[in-house]
Design a protein around this motif. Structure first.
Motif, short mmCIF file in Angstrom:
data_model
loop_
_atom_site.label_atom_id
_atom_site.label_comp_id
_atom_site.label_asym_id
_atom_site.label_seq_id
_atom_site.Cartn_x
_atom_site.Cartn_y
_atom_site.Cartn_z
N HIS A 270 40.24 50.00 42.69
CA HIS A 270 40.03 51.38 42.29
C HIS A 270 38.80 51.52 41.44
CE1 HIS A 270 44.03 52.78 43.62
NE2 HIS A 270 43.39 53.93 43.65
N ALA A 273 35.76 51.24 43.61
CA ALA A 273 35.54 52.43 44.43
C ALA A 273 35.01 53.58 43.60
CB ALA A 273 36.84 52.83 45.11
N TRP A 274 35.61 53.81 42.45
CA TRP A 274 35.19 54.97 41.68
C TRP A 274 33.84 54.76 41.03
CZ3 TRP A 274 36.65 59.76 42.13
CH2 TRP A 274 37.89 60.03 42.73
N VAL A 314 37.58 50.66 49.00
CA VAL A 314 38.73 51.24 49.70
C VAL A 314 39.20 50.32 50.81
CG1 VAL A 314 38.16 53.60 49.13
CG2 VAL A 314 37.18 52.57 51.17
N ILE A 393 37.32 55.26 54.04
CA ILE A 393 37.85 56.12 52.98
C ILE A 393 38.98 56.99 53.55
CG2 ILE A 393 37.29 57.85 51.28
CD1 ILE A 393 34.41 56.96 51.47
N ALA A 396 42.01 55.11 53.75
CA ALA A 396 42.61 54.81 52.46
C ALA A 396 43.29 56.03 51.85
CB ALA A 396 41.54 54.28 51.50
N HIS A 397 43.19 57.17 52.52
CA HIS A 397 43.84 58.40 52.05
C HIS A 397 43.41 58.76 50.65
CE1 HIS A 397 46.12 58.09 55.67
NE2 HIS A 397 46.57 56.91 55.31
N GLN A 398 42.12 58.85 50.45
CA GLN A 398 41.61 59.21 49.14
C GLN A 398 40.75 60.45 49.31
OE1 GLN A 398 41.88 57.51 46.19
NE2 GLN A 398 42.07 55.32 46.60
N GLY A 400 39.66 62.66 47.35
CA GLY A 400 38.60 62.84 46.34
C GLY A 400 37.36 62.05 46.71
N LEU A 401 37.60 60.78 47.06
CA LEU A 401 36.47 59.94 47.40
C LEU A 401 35.80 60.41 48.68
CD1 LEU A 401 37.93 56.44 46.57
CD2 LEU A 401 36.07 57.60 45.42
#
Lengths: 617, 356, 165, 101
Positions: A270, A273-274, A314, A393, A396-398, A400-401
């Motif tokens: 995490h 990624a962020w 991710v 991404i 990865a079900h994100q 926001g990203l």
């Protein structure tokens, strides 16, 4: 081989034409040929991966250190890229700086740098990787500060060195921790340990994060990104080699190499990624306002590196690595074209250029290819890898990203075509420079053309199932569904965003720039914020440097006033008081306090004799 | 012709047994035989400069289209003994104001180590006086002592030219000792021994059945090492083109300006014996020692190879101009030394590659 | 008395005489020559104690290197006055007493501690084993020493330069 | 020749070195005396190795390191001597007392 060349050049360079550049070229070519040979042998199945070779190096206590090389898909890919780009850059340098007085140093550093990078990608343990890693740090310092009589270059070199050092501190701590916990540096053994499950999850997270600190420093991620834009003070080919394709990629490579560690710790992923995503957006924003050609590219590099890390973060191992490969090709290309432009017009300021496509057809067209690749316009290299990242991404079900990635994608297309428009289209803004502009010599254009071919087709090549499986198969068992395809809208949105960014950039910056200035005026605070790079440098000054300076002043005061005045002088007065009473023994003692070394030594000897007698009694 | 070394060795062993039979303890017999061997070796070595000086005069004369010594004896053969005799009877002068003890010690320090250096050199089968495990290192270590002699000669003469010559000589010898020792390291690496006899024996094999496996024939590494060794040896012996310690045109005669008679003769002798020693070492380390076709015994082959290297030394003298003193140092530290290091790395890489 | 004991006494006596010469002679150059000879004698003692490689190293580094350097410096700073002035300082008597004290204490210790009495023959050649040791178990000290040498090199350069850097 | 003999020799050597360091005036002479003390220590290492642990070579290794360090010490010391001489034309240890309060 480049390693040998690095030593041969200073030695023999004096007597050779071109100051030994050819040695360096030949050595790099040799490395490239060896890599290609390996590649071909893979093709006809006479070689199987991974190959390892290790020799006993030295042992301390019960620990044996080995000097080993590991060859798998990832390192083979990196070897190809590093030696290839290094070769092209060196050819380019011959044209770019034909009569620089320190060419010998230059090529020696380039060779040493290349060998450091090759050591990093071929090492089979962290210790060896660290050696190569530091070698690169040193060489980047040398190369950025190549024009060391210019103050800015010297400062940039120091800044680059110190900033990466902060990250390296983390990496170094990680090395120590790995050794303490696992007792080995070997990648394979570490992997085995992880599969045994003998390590606590928190310690894996710790290790991964510490390694990531090194990555942040080397790959210029937020908050240690500050060195990369300044590092553009180095010669342009150096920027192309170090700051686009190889050294900064070393950070991403390290992440990929340590992927088992990262993958075992969701939290570390995490963070990766962020941080990657945040940096990507942040740098892309900065890229939209930069004026200096090379700085624009530097910000775009930071942004793209962020994207790679985002992809890795991710669980999209292959997407991140693939983007690293394609990025190496097109970013080297962009830097080389930038160098060619600067060579022609003798300025870095994009606002002083314009309409250069009329004078420099080859440069303009290859720049267009590079820009398309960077902006991820479909058939070009960047498209495939960026699409892969976006897909990972999505998997990865994100959300926001995902939005973040789309923003970055759009901004990237925007600023790169803004750059294209500023440099090559529109009206020539400075007639003199325009009139003197000319196409570069062959030794510069040929590497650019070759790289342009790669920037155009590399993504497609890498996306073939066979090559993909060879280079990008994840080191993890039971990897993510790499072969599955996301719904079409994911890709579609990506293309759409990119094309609209491109159109917007072209529209705004072609022709008169009045509209742009009005726009900048309208968003004055934001523009100011961006132009000053979010005040990061100033912030560092306030947070870190001021307290240190204060501390130094305080320490100085303490030493002078308290230690010297009270203790030293006080004791002296005290001793004088005591001794001035004048018995013979005290007078003798006083004479022994004469500042003469031998009298002191005599007392020491006497004491030593007494001590020994005391002990043997 | 026969293997003189082996015959000598057998003779000495026989004499030792005979001594034991006569009532001496084995230890006394050993000492006696060693003393005998040493005496023989030193006498031979002492005779070598006679030939070398003659050879140098003749060869240099031919190189300059002259005839050289012709009058004393047939073809001037007796010229060198005559000169030696003359030096014998010359007055020994110690300059006023010089330190007589140091003036004398300088000769001893400069000349004595040379003879010690010959102990581990194998002149052929059965020859080395002592089979020393640290062979080559020993030779370098002991020959390093001569530097002290040169410094002492420079100081002990109370003469500015001598002093300058001594300082130059010491600086040059200390500097060139390093590439000289490093140039030998590849040899030591390849044969994994410091022992000169082991090294010589290890070269007595053939590549593909015919090509002698001498060290000089190892591609690249062997030639670089040999050339480095040769250059550094010439510098160590203070010969042209590295003769700035005694450069006539600048320093009269350098550190031995103030020496006369036998003391001078010993400096002279030491220089020639060093030439011989360096050539013998080159023959042992790079040219296969006593290796050669079977129709000649090993000591003859050894002598031939040594002679060839000596010829190179003489050849240099009439080919190269003298180097300036700063160039000399620059050449050593900035060229020879890095090249020697690179050569070592190459050799190590070669060995690693072969064994891996 | 075996040969080794004889050689040991000979070398030891020579060593002591030479080192006394080093600390007493007024002529520094003679002192330095005596010291080099003493170091050479020490190499002989090393051979006697089974350190053939060490002996060669001692000769190579000390006699061929360090002593040449010392002689250089003696020649560099030579002043005739230096040799005529007394070479000891005012406290030479206490120094003598202290030196004797050190020797006495050491010898006292050596006699109180039990010592093995046997004598051993010189060991086998050591170079190969020593090389393995230095690059194996002693690798770290070895590397540290190389760092020290580098530091000494730089330090000597800085101190020795005629002008400021 | 037993261990005790060698140790006594080295003790005497060391004592001579101590005397030299304490009593000599010239800085160079002091440096030379220090070399004597180094050698006394080296002799001890070799002797202990030879008589107590003939099966390994650690003593020899340490002596090699000591020789190297001593060479480094001599180099730096002599550079200092030259620097001092250049500044003061004087190498008398007694006249150098800048540290005197």
């Amino acid at each position: 081989m480049p390693f040998v060349a690095a030593f041969l050049i200073p030695l023999l360079g004096r007597w050779l034409p071109q100051r030994g550049a050819w040695i360096s070229l030949a050595a790099t070519l040799g490395a490239l040929l060896m890599a290609i040979d390996l590649m071909l042998r893979l093709g006809d199945n006479s070689l199987h991966l991974p190959q390892t070779l290790s020799l006993a190096w030295f042992s301390v206590g019960i620990y044996d250190f080995t000097w080993g090389f590991q060859l798998d898909g990832l390192s083979l890919l990196m070897t190809l890229i590093v030696s290839g780009i290094s070769l092209l850059v060196q050819i380019y340098s011959l044209g770019y700086m034909p009569d620089s007085p320190r060419l010998k140093h230059y090529f020696a550093s380039l060779s040493l740098f290349t060998s450091g990078m090759l050591l990093v990608v071929l090492a089979d343990n962290y210790f060896q990787l660290f050696i190569g890693w530091e070698l690169m740090g040193l060489c980047s310092y040398l190369l950025i500060g190549y024009d060391w009589d210019r103050e800015a270059a010297g400062k940039a070199a120091v800044k680059a060195f110190l900033t990466t050092r902060i990250g390296d501190l983390g990496f170094y701590a990680a090395l120590l921790a790995i050794f303490l916990m696992l007792g080995t540096y070997n990648f394979g053994q570490i992997q085995d340990h992880l599969h045994d499950g003998g390590i606590a999850p928190w310690s894996i997270t710790l290790l991964a994060l510490l390694i990531f600190a090194g990555v942040v420093g080397k790959s210029a991620q937020f908050p240690l990104h500050v060195w990369l834009p300044d590092a553009m003070e180095g010669p342009t080919p150096v920027s192309a080699l170090i700051h686009s394709a190889t050294m900064v990629a070393a950070g991403v490579y390290l992440t990929a190499r340590s992927y088992v560690l990262f993958a075992a710790s969701p939290m570390a992923l995490h963070v990766v990624a962020w941080v990657g995503g945040g940096t990507a957006l942040f740098a892309a924003l900065l890229g939209t306002v930069a004026r200096d050609v090379k700085r624009m590219l530097a910000y775009s590099t930071i942004s793209q590196l962020g994207l790679m890390l985002l992809g890795l973060g991710v669980m999209g191992y292959s997407s991140g690595v693939m983007h690293m490969a394609t990025h190496a090709a097109f970013k080297a290309l962009l830097f080389l074209t930038a160098g060619s432009i600067i060579h022609a017009v003798h300025t870095n300021d994009a606002w002083k250029m314009g309409s250069l496509s009329k004078q420099m057809v080859i440069t303009a067209s290859v720049f267009f290819v590079g820009a398309c690749a960077l902006a991820a316009i479909p058939p070009f290299a960047g498209f495939f890898s960026k699409d892969k990242i976006i897909e990972s991404i999505y998997f990865a079900h994100q959300p926001g990203l995902l939005v973040l990635a789309y923003c970055v994608s759009g901004l990237t297309a925007f600023y790169v075509f803004r750059m294209l428009a500023l440099i090559f289209l529109g009206e020539p803004r400075e007639r003199d420079r325009f009139a003197h502009a000319h196409e570069s010599p062959w030794s510069m254009t040929i590497p650019m053309i070759i790289l342009a071919c790669f920037a155009a087709g590399f993504g497609w090549i890498l996306n073939q199932p066979e090559t993909f499986a060879l280079f990008f198969s994840s080191p993890l068992p039971g990897a993510t569904p790499e072969t599955a395809h996301a719904p079409l809208w994911v890709m579609g949105t990506g293309i759409g965003v990119a094309v609209s960014g491109m159109a917007f950039g072209l529209y705004l910056y072609t022709g008169s720039l009045v509209g742009v200035q009005r726009l900048a005026a309208a968003f004055r605070p934001i523009h100011h914020l961006l132009a000053r790079q979010f005040f990061i440098d100033e912030l560092y000054e306030i947070i870190f440097l001021r307290p240190v300076r204060l501390l130094a002043v305080a320490a100085d005061w303490w030493d002078r006033q308290i230690i010297d005045r009270i203790f030293v002088d006080g004791f002296k007065t005290l001793a004088d008081q005591l001794l001035s009473r004048g018995t013979p023994a005290e007078a003798a003692a006083s004479s022994e306090r004469s500042g003469r070394v031998q009298s002191y030594l005599m007392i020491v000897t006497m004491a030593a004799i007494l001590l020994m007698l005391w002990n043997t009694r | 012709m026969a293997e003189v070394g082996i015959i000598l060795r057998q003779g000495v062993d026989f004499a030792r047994q005979w001594l034991v039979g006569m009532g001496a303890t084995p230890f006394q017999a050993l000492v006696a035989s060693k003393v005998f061997e040493t005496t023989v070796t030193i006498s031979v070595i002492l005779a070598i400069p006679l030939f070398l000086v003659y050879a140098e005069r003749k060869i240099s004369a031919f190189m300059q289209a002259r005839l050289g010594p012709m009058h004393t004896g047939p073809w001037g053969l007796l010229q060198t003994p005559a000169d030696t005799l003359k030096l014998f009877f010359k007055e020994d002068i110690v300059p006023q104001g010089a330190d007589p003890l140091i003036h004398l010690m300088a000769v001893v320090l400069a000349a004595a180590p040379v003879f010690v250096c010959f102990a581990p050199v194998p002149f052929g089968r059965g020859f080395p006086l002592i089979n020393l495990d640290t062979g080559i290192l020993f030779v370098f270590a002991v020959s390093g002592i001569s530097t002290l002699g040169i410094l002492a000669a420079g100081w002990g003469s109370a003469n500015k030219f001598s002093m300058l010559g001594g300082i130059r000589g010491a600086a040059q010898m200390v500097s060139y000792e390093i590439p000289r020792a490093l140039s030998v390291v590849p040899v030591v690496l390849f044969y994994s021994s410091l022992n000169l006899q082991t090294i010589a024996c290890a070269q007595m094999v053939r590549w593909h059945g015919w090509m002698p496996k001498w060290f000089i024939f190892y591609p690249g590494i062997g030639q670089i090492a040999f050339i480095l060794f040769l250059i550094a040896s010439v510098a160590e012996t203070n010969r042209i083109p590295f003769d700035i310690p005694e450069a006539e045109s600048e320093l009269v005669s350098g550190y031995h300006t103030e020496y006369s008679g036998m003391k001078f003769a010993f400096f002279f002798l030491a220089e020639y014996v060093y030439v011989f020693l360096s050539s013998a070492l080159a023959a042992t380390l790079f040219l296969g020692g006593g290796d050669g076709a079977a129709f000649l015994p090993s000591w003859v082959w050894f002598t031939l190879k040594t002679g060839a290297v000596i010829f190179l030394f003489l050849w240099f003298r009439w080919t190269f101009p003298r180097l300036r003193v700063d160039r000399l140092m620059q050449f050593c530290w900035q060229f020879l030394l890095p090249l020697a290091l690179v050569n070592i790395v190459l050799a190590a890489a070669w060995i690693t590659w072969k064994t891996a | 008395m075996t040969l080794e004991t004889g050689i040991f006494y000979g070398l030891g006596g020579l060593l002591l005489i030479l080192s006394l010469l080093v600390v007493t002679t007024r002529n520094l150059f003679r002192g330095a020559l005596a010291l080099s000879t003493a170091l050479g004698v020490m190499a002989g003692l090393f051979v006697l104690l089974g350190g053939d490689f060490l002996a060669a190293g001692q000769l190579l580094i000390y006699v061929g290197g360090v002593m040449v350097l010392i002689l250089f410096v003696v020649m560099f700073v030579q002043t005739p006055a230096l040799f005529r002035a007394p070479q000891t300082n005012r406290r030479w008597i206490p120094a003598l007493v202290l030196g004797a004290g050190v020797a006495a204490v050491f010898i006292h210790i050596f006699y109180t501690v039990p010592m093995p009495e046997e004598t051993l023959a010189p060991a086998a050649p050591t170079s190969a084993a020593l090389g393995k040791l230095l690059l194996g178990d002693m690798a770290v000290p070895f590397e540290v020493v190389s760092l020290i040498l580098l530091a000494a090199l730089v330090g000597a350069l800085v101190f020795g330069l005629e002008r400021e850097l | 020749m037993t261990l005790a003999h060698v140790l006594i020799l080295s003790a005497l050597l060391f004592a001579i070195g101590v005397y030299g360091v304490l009593a000599r005036r010239s800085l160079i002479a002091i440096l030379m005396s220090v070399e004597l003390m180094f050698n006394a220590a080296n002799l001890n290492f070799v002797a202990f190795n030879h008589f107590l642990h003939p099966d390994n070579l650690w003593g020899h290794g340490i002596v090699l390191l000591v020789i190297t360090v001593a060479a480094a010490e001599a180099v730096v010391g002599l550079a200092l001597v030259i620097a001092i001489y250049r500044n003061t034309q004087n190498l008398n240890a007694e006249d150098l007392h800048l540290l005197h309060d």
